[in-house]
Write a protein that holds these residues in place. Structure first.
Motif, PDB file in Angstrom:
ATOM      1  N   ARG A 151     -31.081   9.344  -1.061  1.00  0.00           N
ATOM      2  CA  ARG A 151     -30.245   9.598   0.213  1.00  0.00           C
ATOM      3  C   ARG A 151     -30.438  11.029   0.727  1.00  0.00           C
ATOM      4  N   HIS A 152     -30.324  12.133  -0.410  1.00  0.00           N
ATOM      5  CA  HIS A 152     -30.225  13.442  -0.050  1.00  0.00           C
ATOM      6  C   HIS A 152     -31.524  14.221  -0.276  1.00  0.00           C
ATOM      7  N   GLY A 153     -32.381  13.613  -0.960  1.00  0.00           N
ATOM      8  CA  GLY A 153     -33.661  14.335  -1.439  1.00  0.00           C
ATOM      9  C   GLY A 153     -34.823  13.463  -1.080  1.00  0.00           C
ATOM     10  N   ASN A 154     -36.193  13.641  -1.929  1.00  0.00           N
ATOM     11  CA  ASN A 154     -37.088  12.948  -1.460  1.00  0.00           C
ATOM     12  C   ASN A 154     -37.289  11.401  -2.304  1.00  0.00           C
ATOM     13  N   GLY A 155     -36.221  11.474  -3.292  1.00  0.00           N
ATOM     14  CA  GLY A 155     -36.225  10.242  -3.987  1.00  0.00           C
ATOM     15  C   GLY A 155     -36.945  10.347  -5.340  1.00  0.00           C
ATOM     16  N   LEU A 156     -37.458  11.641  -5.774  1.00  0.00           N
ATOM     17  CA  LEU A 156     -38.189  11.698  -7.056  1.00  0.00           C
ATOM     18  C   LEU A 156     -37.209  12.210  -8.124  1.00  0.00           C
ATOM     19  N   LEU A 157     -37.246  11.442  -8.946  1.00  0.00           N
ATOM     20  CA  LEU A 157     -36.326  12.157 -10.256  1.00  0.00           C
ATOM     21  C   LEU A 157     -37.424  12.359 -11.256  1.00  0.00           C
ATOM     22  N   ASN A 193     -33.808  16.935 -19.925  1.00  0.00           N
ATOM     23  CA  ASN A 193     -32.789  17.290 -18.629  1.00  0.00           C
ATOM     24  C   ASN A 193     -33.215  16.618 -17.508  1.00  0.00           C
ATOM     25  N   LEU A 194     -32.545  15.937 -16.683  1.00  0.00           N
ATOM     26  CA  LEU A 194     -32.775  15.325 -15.339  1.00  0.00           C
ATOM     27  C   LEU A 194     -32.809  16.318 -14.122  1.00  0.00           C
ATOM     28  N   GLN A 195     -34.045  15.988 -13.456  1.00  0.00           N
ATOM     29  CA  GLN A 195     -34.398  16.661 -12.309  1.00  0.00           C
ATOM     30  C   GLN A 195     -34.148  15.903 -11.051  1.00  0.00           C
ATOM     31  N   LEU A 196     -33.969  16.338  -9.945  1.00  0.00           N
ATOM     32  CA  LEU A 196     -33.802  15.584  -8.504  1.00  0.00           C
ATOM     33  C   LEU A 196     -34.403  16.684  -7.630  1.00  0.00           C
ATOM     34  N   ARG A 197     -35.412  16.177  -6.749  1.00  0.00           N
ATOM     35  CA  ARG A 197     -36.158  17.029  -5.866  1.00  0.00           C
ATOM     36  C   ARG A 197     -35.962  16.837  -4.271  1.00  0.00           C
ATOM     37  N   ARG A 214     -31.374  20.768 -11.317  1.00  0.00           N
ATOM     38  CA  ARG A 214     -31.497  20.465 -12.757  1.00  0.00           C
ATOM     39  C   ARG A 214     -30.113  19.863 -13.237  1.00  0.00           C
ATOM     40  N   LEU A 215     -30.124  18.678 -13.899  1.00  0.00           N
ATOM     41  CA  LEU A 215     -28.521  18.196 -14.295  1.00  0.00           C
ATOM     42  C   LEU A 215     -28.821  17.808 -15.637  1.00  0.00           C
ATOM     43  N   ARG A 216     -27.682  18.062 -16.409  1.00  0.00           N
ATOM     44  CA  ARG A 216     -27.602  17.848 -17.771  1.00  0.00           C
ATOM     45  C   ARG A 216     -26.109  17.300 -17.747  1.00  0.00           C
ATOM     46  N   PRO A 217     -25.875  15.785 -18.098  1.00  0.00           N
ATOM     47  CA  PRO A 217     -24.392  15.624 -17.956  1.00  0.00           C
ATOM     48  C   PRO A 217     -23.738  15.705 -19.170  1.00  0.00           C
ATOM     49  N   LYS A 218     -22.315  15.882 -19.063  1.00  0.00           N
ATOM     50  CA  LYS A 218     -21.416  16.321 -20.216  1.00  0.00           C
ATOM     51  C   LYS A 218     -21.447  15.174 -21.106  1.00  0.00           C
ATOM     52  N   THR A 219     -21.543  13.787 -20.587  1.00  0.00           N
ATOM     53  CA  THR A 219     -21.651  12.801 -21.557  1.00  0.00           C
ATOM     54  C   THR A 219     -23.121  12.571 -22.166  1.00  0.00           C
ATOM     55  N   GLN A 257     -42.118  11.849 -14.334  1.00  0.00           N
ATOM     56  CA  GLN A 257     -41.542  11.447 -12.778  1.00  0.00           C
ATOM     57  C   GLN A 257     -41.448  10.212 -12.449  1.00  0.00           C
ATOM     58  N   ILE A 258     -40.396   9.572 -11.780  1.00  0.00           N
ATOM     59  CA  ILE A 258     -40.294   8.390 -11.266  1.00  0.00           C
ATOM     60  C   ILE A 258     -39.757   8.211  -9.773  1.00  0.00           C
ATOM     61  N   GLN A 259     -40.335   7.368  -8.867  1.00  0.00           N
ATOM     62  CA  GLN A 259     -39.424   7.169  -7.433  1.00  0.00           C
ATOM     63  C   GLN A 259     -38.256   6.739  -7.831  1.00  0.00           C
TER      64      GLN A 259
END
Length: 468
Positions: A75-81, A88-92, A53-58, A282-284
């Motif tokens: 590149r590093h996950g399954n491409g699902l955001l 918040n942003l999440q990468l899976r 889970r990602l919350r940018p400072k900006t 969710q979006i690919q």
């Protein structure tokens, strides 16, 4: 109670209690405090790998930064955001081996994750001419004050502070441990109303302060004294009111009229924000990259995330925004505020989360098809794969929560609340159809679904479920 209901109740009891939360957000339940959330340094194990889970400072990201984030997810996950209910942003789908590369790509893109106490401000802060003040300035000052504390207070990992200066897209419906809300004093100066534990409507009001006299640090110190799991609800409100006697407070206790983040929002002059909703949050990455190329070509300069799983595109003119809005529908976004799917909160579900007991996305499609009467916008239906309720921690009018033997149905509660009924694994479609029929056959002229269900009461819902 039938045998099936007793079996499900047993499963429900197995799932209840604090142990669920203890293992929910971390790869190793012993490595972090209960309730801690996934981050780059401590990802969470799910059914499809690790989640960050990602919350940018900006306040937002440039198009290039968002592109880099999508590429890193691919590149590093399954491409699902994902965009969460709080924005918040999440990468899976990452692995232990891919986490270092993900962190490096995020750093290379100039995306700095926010750490420390969570402080939330409205998504259009600094841009909305309707806001009373710029909450971001106050948030920055508060972060500096917290960083200067020595020793640092040991606070609950999910403790949240909201600083809301009003405006078109406020945070009234979002719950917080501590909340500040801007208001106008009699002399037209800005004052901040302070409350604890709840939404703008339910939080307990303490006092009103000018910006330079805020008592948030005192409250954080008080919470630290109560222990590392203490939340806003644990504070002694009566004592605080006596301590901080002030002028009459009126801004809290009344929520402003809700405005959906989905749609085109004028920001004065020629500026606007285009609000979009990834389908079910969710979006690919490939679809997001295609959309970003379209938005950039049309003149978009920045993207901000927002509550209700929304994304705000900035920098577009009116005609360009309308064209991008049209194109977004082909890239996996919902573009209308009245889209029925906007009134569902849907977690990742089985296959994406190891804790989930059913495929929530499939159930959401069934809900859209079989129960349109329930999705009139007057209430939210929460489809939760388990009792953690990650997609919507607060109460919902109806929550369908996964259990080992099927589903529990909660009325006016959260996923962790006691269900009013249980249904078997093969009975969900029938139950949805019966609830839809209940509303359709009993709604009177001018009545919303929420009003209809409130009038009929829980017993009528339980009866409909048993018929299903």
């Amino acid at each position: 109670m039938t045998v099936t209901e007793r079996q499900m109740m047993a499963g429900h009891n197995i799932l209840s209690g604090e142990n669920i939360d203890a293992i929910a957000c971390v790869p190793d339940a012993q490595s972090m405090a209960r309730g801690a959330c996934p981050s780059l340094s401590a990802p969470m194990i799910t059914g499809d790998g690790l989640l960050v889970r990602l919350r940018p400072k900006t306040p937002g990201l440039t198009i290039e930064q968002f592109r880099a984030l999508a590429q890193a997810a691919e590149r590093h996950g399954n491409g699902l955001l994902e965009i969460t209910a709080r924005g918040n942003l999440q990468l899976r789908g990452m692995t232990t081996e891919s986490m270092a590369g993900l962190a490096a790509d995020i750093a290379h893109a100039g995306i700095i994750p926010e750490t420390g106490v969570t402080i939330e401000t409205p998504p259009l802060g600094g841009l909305d001419p309707l806001e009373i003040a710029d909450a971001r300035n106050l948030a920055a000052l508060l972060r500096q004050q917290i960083a200067a504390l020595d020793p640092q207070p040991a606070l609950a990992p999910k403790l949240t502070i909201i600083i809301d200066a009003g405006g078109r897209l406020n945070l009234d419906a979002i719950s917080a441990d501590i909340r500040l809300r801007a208001a106008r004093a009699a002399d037209n100066s800005t004052i901040w109303d302070l409350a604890v534990s709840g939404t703008a409507q339910t939080a307990k009001v303490i006092a009103s302060f000018p910006a330079e006299q805020l008592a948030i640090i005192d409250l954080l110190k008080a919470l630290a004294l109560l222990g590392p799991r203490a939340r806003g609800r644990d504070l002694d409100v009566d004592s605080l009111r006596m301590k901080y006697r002030s002028l009459d407070v009126s801004a809290l206790g009344i929520a402003e009229q809700h405005v959906s983040p989905i749609g085109i929002h004028p920001l004065g002059s020629d500026h606007l924000a285009l609000g979009l909703h990834p389908s079910f949050g969710q979006i690919q990455a490939k679809d997001l990259l295609r959309f970003l190329a379209i938005a950039e070509a049309a003149g978009a300069s920045e993207i901000r995330t927002a509550p209700e799983h929304a994304m705000l595109v900035l920098g577009l003119g009116v005609q360009a925004a309308e064209a991008v809005q049209l194109a977004a529908a082909d890239c996996g976004f919902r573009t209308r505020a009245d889209d029925p799917s906007n009134h569902m909160d849907v977690c990742a579900g089985a296959g994406a989360c190891a804790s989930a007991f059913y495929a929530t996305k499939s159930a959401a499609a069934d809900l859209l098809d079989l129960a349109p009467e329930l999705l009139d916008g007057s209430l939210t239906i929460h489809l939760s794969g388990c009792r953690k309720g990650c997609a919507h921690p607060a109460n919902s009018a109806i929550t369908i929560v996964g259990a080992p033997m099927g589903y529990g149905v909660v009325v006016n509660g959260s996923a962790s609340s006691e269900p009013v009924a249980y249904i078997g694994k093969e009975e969900l479609k029938f139950a949805l159809a019966e609830m839809n029929r209940l509303v359709r056959n009993n709604k009177v002229a001018g009545e919303s679904t929420k009003e209809c269900l409130t009038r009929l009461g829980t017993d009528a819902i339980v009866t409909a479920l048993r018929q299903g």
